[in-house]
Design a protein around this motif. Structure first.
Motif, PDB file in Angstrom:
ATOM      1  N   LEU A 181       0.981  -1.147  -0.072  1.00 32.48           N
ATOM      2  CA  LEU A 181      -0.065   0.316  -0.253  1.00 32.48           C
ATOM      3  C   LEU A 181       0.918   1.339  -0.422  1.00 32.48           C
ATOM      4  O   LEU A 181       1.706   1.674   0.553  1.00 32.48           O
ATOM      5  N   GLY A 182       0.069   2.099  -1.030  1.00 33.37           N
ATOM      6  CA  GLY A 182       1.352   3.581  -0.839  1.00 33.37           C
ATOM      7  C   GLY A 182       0.331   5.139  -0.201  1.00 33.37           C
ATOM      8  O   GLY A 182       0.768   5.190   0.471  1.00 33.37           O
ATOM      9  N   GLN A 183      -0.905   4.945  -0.533  1.00 31.33           N
ATOM     10  CA  GLN A 183      -2.053   6.133  -0.218  1.00 31.33           C
ATOM     11  C   GLN A 183      -3.095   5.589  -0.670  1.00 31.33           C
ATOM     12  O   GLN A 183      -3.496   5.019  -0.801  1.00 31.33           O
ATOM     13  N   PRO A 184      -3.715   6.449   0.212  1.00 35.16           N
ATOM     14  CA  PRO A 184      -5.860   6.309   0.455  1.00 35.16           C
ATOM     15  C   PRO A 184      -6.485   6.776  -1.285  1.00 35.16           C
ATOM     16  O   PRO A 184      -5.566   7.499  -1.646  1.00 35.16           O
ATOM     17  N   VAL A 185      -7.218   5.719  -1.276  1.00 31.86           N
ATOM     18  CA  VAL A 185      -7.874   6.320  -2.683  1.00 31.86           C
ATOM     19  C   VAL A 185      -8.936   7.053  -2.645  1.00 31.86           C
ATOM     20  O   VAL A 185      -9.699   7.041  -1.964  1.00 31.86           O
ATOM     21  N   PRO A 186      -8.742   8.647  -3.332  1.00 29.83           N
ATOM     22  CA  PRO A 186     -10.246   9.566  -2.479  1.00 29.83           C
ATOM     23  C   PRO A 186     -11.721   9.127  -3.219  1.00 29.83           C
ATOM     24  O   PRO A 186     -12.090   9.453  -2.870  1.00 29.83           O
ATOM     25  N   ASP A 187     -11.373   8.681  -4.629  1.00 29.16           N
ATOM     26  CA  ASP A 187     -12.970   8.550  -5.674  1.00 29.16           C
ATOM     27  C   ASP A 187     -12.656   6.544  -4.708  1.00 29.16           C
ATOM     28  O   ASP A 187     -11.980   5.850  -6.369  1.00 29.16           O
ATOM     29  N   ALA A 188     -12.927   5.875  -4.290  1.00 27.19           N
ATOM     30  CA  ALA A 188     -12.823   4.972  -4.212  1.00 27.19           C
ATOM     31  C   ALA A 188     -13.906   3.800  -5.178  1.00 27.19           C
ATOM     32  O   ALA A 188     -13.469   2.585  -5.172  1.00 27.19           O
ATOM     33  N   THR A 189     -14.989   4.796  -5.675  1.00 28.82           N
ATOM     34  CA  THR A 189     -15.569   4.099  -7.492  1.00 28.82           C
ATOM     35  C   THR A 189     -14.867   4.155  -7.487  1.00 28.82           C
ATOM     36  O   THR A 189     -14.742   3.339  -9.141  1.00 28.82           O
ATOM     37  N   ALA A 190     -13.560   5.024  -8.181  1.00 30.17           N
ATOM     38  CA  ALA A 190     -12.758   4.077  -9.827  1.00 30.17           C
ATOM     39  C   ALA A 190     -12.094   2.866  -8.797  1.00 30.17           C
ATOM     40  O   ALA A 190     -11.956   2.712 -10.544  1.00 30.17           O
ATOM     41  N   LEU A 191     -12.179   2.077  -8.306  1.00 30.42           N
ATOM     42  CA  LEU A 191     -11.199   1.157  -8.556  1.00 30.42           C
ATOM     43  C   LEU A 191     -12.563  -0.058  -8.805  1.00 30.42           C
ATOM     44  O   LEU A 191     -11.928  -0.529  -9.882  1.00 30.42           O
ATOM     45  N   LEU A 192     -13.514  -0.058  -8.753  1.00 28.84           N
ATOM     46  CA  LEU A 192     -14.062  -0.809  -9.806  1.00 28.84           C
ATOM     47  C   LEU A 192     -15.513   0.020 -10.708  1.00 28.84           C
ATOM     48  O   LEU A 192     -17.004  -0.121 -10.436  1.00 28.84           O
ATOM     49  N   THR A 193     -15.342   0.657 -11.926  1.00 28.16           N
ATOM     50  CA  THR A 193     -15.684   1.140 -12.697  1.00 28.16           C
ATOM     51  C   THR A 193     -16.863   0.330 -13.727  1.00 28.16           C
ATOM     52  O   THR A 193     -18.235   1.178 -14.288  1.00 28.16           O
ATOM     53  N   ARG A 194     -16.701  -0.988 -14.297  1.00 25.92           N
ATOM     54  CA  ARG A 194     -16.996  -1.353 -15.396  1.00 25.92           C
ATOM     55  C   ARG A 194     -18.193  -2.373 -15.187  1.00 25.92           C
ATOM     56  O   ARG A 194     -17.739  -3.119 -13.840  1.00 25.92           O
ATOM     57  N   PRO A 195     -19.398  -1.686 -15.315  1.00 21.66           N
ATOM     58  CA  PRO A 195     -20.559  -3.286 -14.812  1.00 21.66           C
ATOM     59  C   PRO A 195     -20.425  -4.758 -15.065  1.00 21.66           C
ATOM     60  O   PRO A 195     -19.396  -5.194 -16.160  1.00 21.66           O
ATOM     61  N   THR A 196     -20.278  -5.667 -14.919  1.00 21.09           N
ATOM     62  CA  THR A 196     -19.861  -6.883 -15.177  1.00 21.09           C
ATOM     63  C   THR A 196     -20.963  -7.747 -15.219  1.00 21.09           C
ATOM     64  O   THR A 196     -21.923  -7.384 -15.580  1.00 21.09           O
ATOM     65  N   VAL A 197     -20.522  -8.369 -16.836  1.00 15.81           N
ATOM     66  CA  VAL A 197     -21.224  -9.107 -17.038  1.00 15.81           C
ATOM     67  C   VAL A 197     -20.501 -10.851 -17.507  1.00 15.81           C
ATOM     68  O   VAL A 197     -19.896 -11.160 -17.450  1.00 15.81           O
TER      69      VAL A 197
END
Length: 261
Positions: free
Chosen positions: A166-182
């Motif tokens: 780990l290095g730094q916190p993620v300000p916008d955590a939703t950016a980690l999972l942006t694509r809908p799963t198919v």
């Protein structure tokens, strides 16, 4: 009359492996972004999805807790399980999506719920480093320099290893999972002469209601997919890795969207 959402149906309906939705999930996820040979990622896609030429994917190891309507988390032997999954970038009618070609769990109810949703789950053993509030030599910190590892195996063979620093916190955590799963819901027939005519074969998009991602940290990631008999995960072996991350997430499943089949 017999009752239940799934088999086994029973007089009171309590013996069913999986209760009726909504299904609620909460867990800690350790993930690594990676790139594989584009021809390999393209080969993993079902009809209806188009490849992303980047060959990008994400591998995730998740320590889950599940509940339906009755505080199932108070029965931890049934409600807790661990999972390893791979998501591959793709497109559905020009919409960026994530396709799940391989996923492993260590719980039979989680396996059944996955098949209902279209996740191609198999049984496996998944482990990841845990963090505890009481600091000491046996726990890494969820903060700069914290190191977390994970492994997955199936049928006695190790198939994946990961290490995240780990290095730094993620300000916008939703950016980690942006694509809908198919996913692909596929249930074959056993009737002689109809083995190549599945009873269900439909492309679906997962619906994750009330998705929350908290305490997300990013850093560097290392990832390996190992060759194993009866598996094809190693065809997606990373040519390079990118961001590693750790976060807590929760969501509810009560629906899915039919895309076609």
């Amino acid at each position: 009359m017999l009752h239940g959402y799934t088999l086994p149906l029973s007089p009171r309906g309590e013996a069913a492996l999986v209760p009726a939705p909504p299904w609620h999930y909460a867990g800690d996820v350790l993930g690594v972004e990676f790139w594989a040979a584009p021809e390999a990622t393209a080969a993993s896609l079902p009809q209806g999805l188009d490849p992303d030429p980047s060959g990008r994917g994400v591998a995730m190891f998740i320590d889950w807790q599940f509940s339906a309507a009755d505080q199932d988390y108070l029965d931890p032997v049934r409600s807790q399980y661990r999972e390893f999954m791979v998501l591959i970038d793709a497109f559905w009618q020009d919409t960026p999506v994530a396709w799940c070609p391989y996923i492993y769990v260590d719980n039979d109810a989680a396996l059944a719920r996955g098949w209902i949703q279209g996740f191609p789950k198999k049984l496996g053993a998944v482990h990841q480093t845990r963090a505890f509030a009481a600091q000491g030599p046996a726990t890494p910190q969820v903060g700069p320099g914290g190191r977390f590892a994970a492994t997955a195996s199936t049928a006695g063979q190790r198939i994946a290893e990961a290490l995240v620093t780990l290095g730094q916190p993620v300000p916008d955590a939703t950016a980690l999972l942006t694509r809908p799963t198919v996913n692909l819901r596929h249930f074959p027939r056993l009737t002689d002469g109809q083995h190549d005519k599945p009873a269900v074969h439909e492309l679906v998009m997962a619906v994750f209601d009330d998705l929350r991602i908290d305490n997300a940290w990013a850093g560097t990631g290392e990832l390996s997919f190992l060759a194993a008999r009866g598996e094809e995960l190693d065809a997606l072996a990373p040519t390079r890795t990118g961001m590693g991350f750790r976060a807590s997430l929760s969501y509810t499943v009560n629906d899915l969207h039919l895309l076609g089949g």
